[in-house]
Write a protein that holds these residues in place. Structure first.
Motif, mmCIF file in Angstrom:
data_model
loop_
_atom_site.group_PDB
_atom_site.id
_atom_site.type_symbol
_atom_site.label_atom_id
_atom_site.label_comp_id
_atom_site.label_asym_id
_atom_site.label_seq_id
_atom_site.Cartn_x
_atom_site.Cartn_y
_atom_site.Cartn_z
ATOM 1 N N ALA A 113 -3.181 -2.689 18.612
ATOM 2 C CA ALA A 113 -3.313 -3.664 17.519
ATOM 3 C C ALA A 113 -4.222 -3.147 16.412
ATOM 4 C CB ALA A 113 -3.840 -4.988 18.075
ATOM 5 N N VAL A 114 -5.374 -2.584 16.792
ATOM 6 C CA VAL A 114 -6.328 -2.104 15.774
ATOM 7 C C VAL A 114 -5.683 -1.007 14.929
ATOM 8 C CG1 VAL A 114 -8.497 -0.855 15.426
ATOM 9 C CG2 VAL A 114 -8.407 -2.728 17.046
ATOM 10 N N VAL A 115 -5.043 -0.059 15.611
ATOM 11 C CA VAL A 115 -4.450 1.066 14.886
ATOM 12 C C VAL A 115 -3.291 0.597 14.003
ATOM 13 C CG1 VAL A 115 -3.204 3.234 15.155
ATOM 14 C CG2 VAL A 115 -5.188 2.765 16.586
ATOM 15 N N LEU A 116 -2.429 -0.250 14.550
ATOM 16 C CA LEU A 116 -1.276 -0.723 13.763
ATOM 17 C C LEU A 116 -1.721 -1.496 12.532
ATOM 18 C CD1 LEU A 116 1.456 -1.967 16.257
ATOM 19 C CD2 LEU A 116 1.709 -0.285 14.435
ATOM 20 N N PHE A 117 -2.693 -2.408 12.719
ATOM 21 C CA PHE A 117 -3.151 -3.237 11.605
ATOM 22 C C PHE A 117 -3.767 -2.373 10.501
ATOM 23 C CE2 PHE A 117 -6.815 -5.341 9.592
ATOM 24 C CZ PHE A 117 -6.133 -6.331 8.894
ATOM 25 N N THR A 118 -4.662 -1.477 10.886
ATOM 26 C CA THR A 118 -5.363 -0.672 9.872
ATOM 27 C C THR A 118 -4.397 0.271 9.166
ATOM 28 O OG1 THR A 118 -7.170 -0.687 11.441
ATOM 29 C CG2 THR A 118 -7.468 0.642 9.486
ATOM 30 N N MET A 119 -3.493 0.868 9.955
ATOM 31 C CA MET A 119 -2.525 1.788 9.351
ATOM 32 C C MET A 119 -1.642 1.047 8.340
ATOM 33 S SD MET A 119 0.732 3.415 11.158
ATOM 34 C CE MET A 119 1.403 1.766 11.105
ATOM 35 N N ALA A 120 -1.179 -0.145 8.737
ATOM 36 C CA ALA A 120 -0.312 -0.914 7.844
ATOM 37 C C ALA A 120 -1.064 -1.295 6.574
ATOM 38 C CB ALA A 120 0.193 -2.160 8.565
ATOM 39 N N LEU A 121 -2.315 -1.728 6.727
ATOM 40 C CA LEU A 121 -3.113 -2.118 5.556
ATOM 41 C C LEU A 121 -3.310 -0.924 4.621
ATOM 42 C CD1 LEU A 121 -4.915 -4.320 4.176
ATOM 43 C CD2 LEU A 121 -6.834 -3.339 5.434
ATOM 44 N N ALA A 122 -3.695 0.216 5.196
ATOM 45 C CA ALA A 122 -3.940 1.406 4.372
ATOM 46 C C ALA A 122 -2.672 1.832 3.648
ATOM 47 C CB ALA A 122 -4.444 2.542 5.253
ATOM 48 N N CYS A 123 -1.562 1.788 4.353
ATOM 49 C CA CYS A 123 -0.292 2.247 3.769
ATOM 50 C C CYS A 123 0.161 1.306 2.647
ATOM 51 C CB CYS A 123 0.760 2.332 4.867
ATOM 52 S SG CYS A 123 2.348 2.864 4.258
ATOM 53 N N VAL A 124 0.113 -0.009 2.916
ATOM 54 C CA VAL A 124 0.553 -0.972 1.891
ATOM 55 C C VAL A 124 -0.335 -0.863 0.651
ATOM 56 C CG1 VAL A 124 0.708 -3.441 1.367
ATOM 57 C CG2 VAL A 124 1.617 -2.567 3.520
ATOM 58 N N LEU A 125 -1.660 -0.791 0.891
ATOM 59 C CA LEU A 125 -2.581 -0.675 -0.255
ATOM 60 C C LEU A 125 -2.271 0.569 -1.079
ATOM 61 C CD1 LEU A 125 -6.105 -1.662 1.124
ATOM 62 C CD2 LEU A 125 -4.692 -2.920 -0.493
ATOM 63 N N ALA A 126 -2.017 1.670 -0.387
ATOM 64 C CA ALA A 126 -1.752 2.930 -1.106
ATOM 65 C C ALA A 126 -0.449 2.831 -1.894
ATOM 66 C CB ALA A 126 -1.688 4.087 -0.125
#
Lengths: 123, 405
Positions: free
Chosen positions: B380-393
């Motif tokens: 969950a931690v990895v998926l959430f952070t990765m998704a946030l970073a990717c969408v923001l970028a």
């Protein structure tokens, strides 16, 4: 028997190919199957080398890499094949009886060692 | 005793792995523009990379495979080629940025334009890899990076309002220039969650022959090493908020970083800052160059070890040599190191799913991980952070480019 079943895509294709000393010789970049007309196709060899890998991207890229290999003459334009009877699957790797150092997939390794890296001080 | 030494060196390496030109620059930019408000992004990024580094070590210890090995085997040759193409470009940009960081630090010390230092710095880096074994690069060079603790010392000396710093650990919306704020947030996440670090960490675990007995050590190293690195990154942000923000300096050029430590430490601060930038950037540049070579060797099935002699690993050595040459060419081409860093970090964020998603699949694959598969929290931690970073970028990169930022 279920215990003897091999999922070729999962257990063999793309696995590391190791020589008798455990040295990496390459990866199982391709599989060669023949249709004998009697029963299902039979696996006869694994292929190792950039050409086999490139063919999986597309036949055109495969031809392009093969022509490059032919031009530079460091590797065969056809992928190197190891007969299936000489391949043993164990621990997720393909084990073969051929020594890595003299094998064709190391052609570029030997070329770079002889012409570039081996000539630099401290190599 | 040996185990304690190994853990200590591992933690030091973890700090060195977390801190680089990306984390220092983005933290300084965030502090200069938004005070303590973006501290949350550093903490979130650190949390994610702690999980990812621990998983990378666990994969190596249990399956005796690196991430590249496992991705090639499970996702096939074509996916590996795409992954290598995408990450290869990103890693070369990061390598250029790290070499640029060292050159800028040397420019601070000598006053001679950073471009003149590109070739000498790259040559010293190449010689270190050529003559050094894995331990020298992983532990020796990284250990020197402990000088970056000076950022934490300076942060305390500047007497920030710690309540405000603590408030910055919770995400808030910006009161001005929100596009830049979110772009910086994605940059910070990209600087923290660097895929090269995962690939280097798992390759290192294989070079060091980790097995099940290393699992506890792996957890301690990943948590404390990356945690301490994040702590120092937050210190950089605090220092920039105290020193640069009141002067209205936005860190468009590295020369502006020169002020960071002089308020607290005087002229000596300038030299300490230069060393604190040079060493982590140098160590990261070596790690990135090696990561490119490890990835190529493991994915294409070459022999490749940093513990062997160069002539026994000719393709591996040629690859890291080529990577260093490309990094130097980027600098000589006149690409601004700050711009290069921001682009590299934003692209790192945008391309995270390409590396992280297949990795998560493998971490949940019983045939690789046996009884050590990921728990729901890790996923969950990895998926959430990765998704946030990717969408923001993906959202902010076009805005940043169109605004010429």
């Amino acid at each position: 028997m279920a215990a003897d079943r091999i999922d070729l895509a999962r257990d063999c294709l793309d696995s590391r190919v190791l020589d008798p000393n455990g040295e990496v010789l390459g990866r199982a970049d391709g599989l060669v199957l023949v249709d004998t007309g009697r029963g299902p196709p039979r696996v006869v060899a694994i292929e190792i080398g950039a050409v086999a890998q490139a063919r999986r991207l597309s036949p055109r890229i495969g031809r392009w890499v093969a022509s490059l290999a032919r031009r530079f003459g460091r590797a065969d334009a056809d992928p190197w094949r190891v007969a299936w009877r000489d391949v043993r699957l164990q621990g997720g790797d393909c084990h073969v009886k051929i020594h890595a150092e003299a094998a064709p997939p190391r052609a570029w390794e030997r070329f770079l060692r002889a012409r570039l890296i081996g000539r630099i001080w401290g190599s | 005793m040996k185990k304690f030494l190994e853990i200590g060196l591992g933690i030091v390496t973890g700090v060195g792995g977390f801190l680089d030109i990306g984390s220092i620059t983005t933290a300084a930019q965030a502090g200069a523009l938004y005070g303590f408000r973006l501290a949350w992004a550093i903490v979130l990024g650190a949390l994610c990379i702690i999980f990812l580094a621990e998983q990378s070590g666990r994969l190596a210890a249990i399956s005796h495979r690196t991430i590249t090995d496992a991705i090639r085997e499970r996702f096939g040759s074509n996916y590996f080629i795409v992954l290598f193409g995408v990450l290869g470009v990103v890693m070369l940009l990061v390598l250029g940025a790290e070499l640029g960081g060292v050159c800028i630090a040397v420019e601070f010390m000598t006053g001679i334009d950073y471009r003149w230092w590109a070739v000498p710095v790259a040559l010293v880096g190449w010689l270190t890899i050529w003559f050094g074994n894995f331990a020298v690069i992983e532990e020796g060079v990284a250990a020197l990076g402990l000088v970056t603790i000076s950022f934490a010392v300076v942060a305390v000396m500047l007497h920030p309002d710690w309540i405000d710093v603590a408030k910055g650990l919770l995400p808030t919306t910006p009161d001005h220039d929100s596009a830049r704020y979110w772009f910086l947030a994605s940059n910070i996440l990209g600087a923290s969650i660097t895929p090269y670090l995962m690939f280097f960490y798992s390759s290192g675990a294989i070079e060091d022959r980790w097995d099940r007995s290393h699992l506890v050590m792996n957890r301690i190293i990943a948590s404390l090493g990356m945690g301490l690195g994040a702590f120092i990154s937050v210190a950089v942000l605090v220092v920039a908020a105290q020193v640069l923000a009141p002067r209205g300096i936005a860190v468009d050029h590295y020369a502006q970083l020169g002020l960071l430590m002089t308020d607290a430490l005087g002229a000596a601060g300038f030299w300490i800052l230069a060393v604190s930038i040079a060493i982590p950037c140098f160590s990261t540049a070596l790690e990135v160059a090696l990561s490119v070579a490890y990835m190529a060797a493991q994915g294409f099935g070459w022999n490749g070890s940093q513990n062997g002699r160069p002539k026994d690993n000719a393709r591996f050595c040629t690859t890291y040599t080529g990577a260093i040459v490309i990094g130097v060419l980027l600098l000589l081409a006149g690409v601004s190191p700050v711009r290069l860093t921001n682009i590299a970090m934003a692209l790192t964020s945008a391309t995270l799913p390409v590396a992280v998603l297949p990795f998560l699949f493998i971490m949940n694959d019983r045939s690789y991980m046996k009884d050590q598969r990921n728990g729901w929290l890790s996923n969950a931690v990895v998926l959430f952070t990765m998704a946030l970073a990717c969408v923001l970028a993906v959202v902010t990169i076009p805005l940043e480019i169109s605004s010429g930022g």
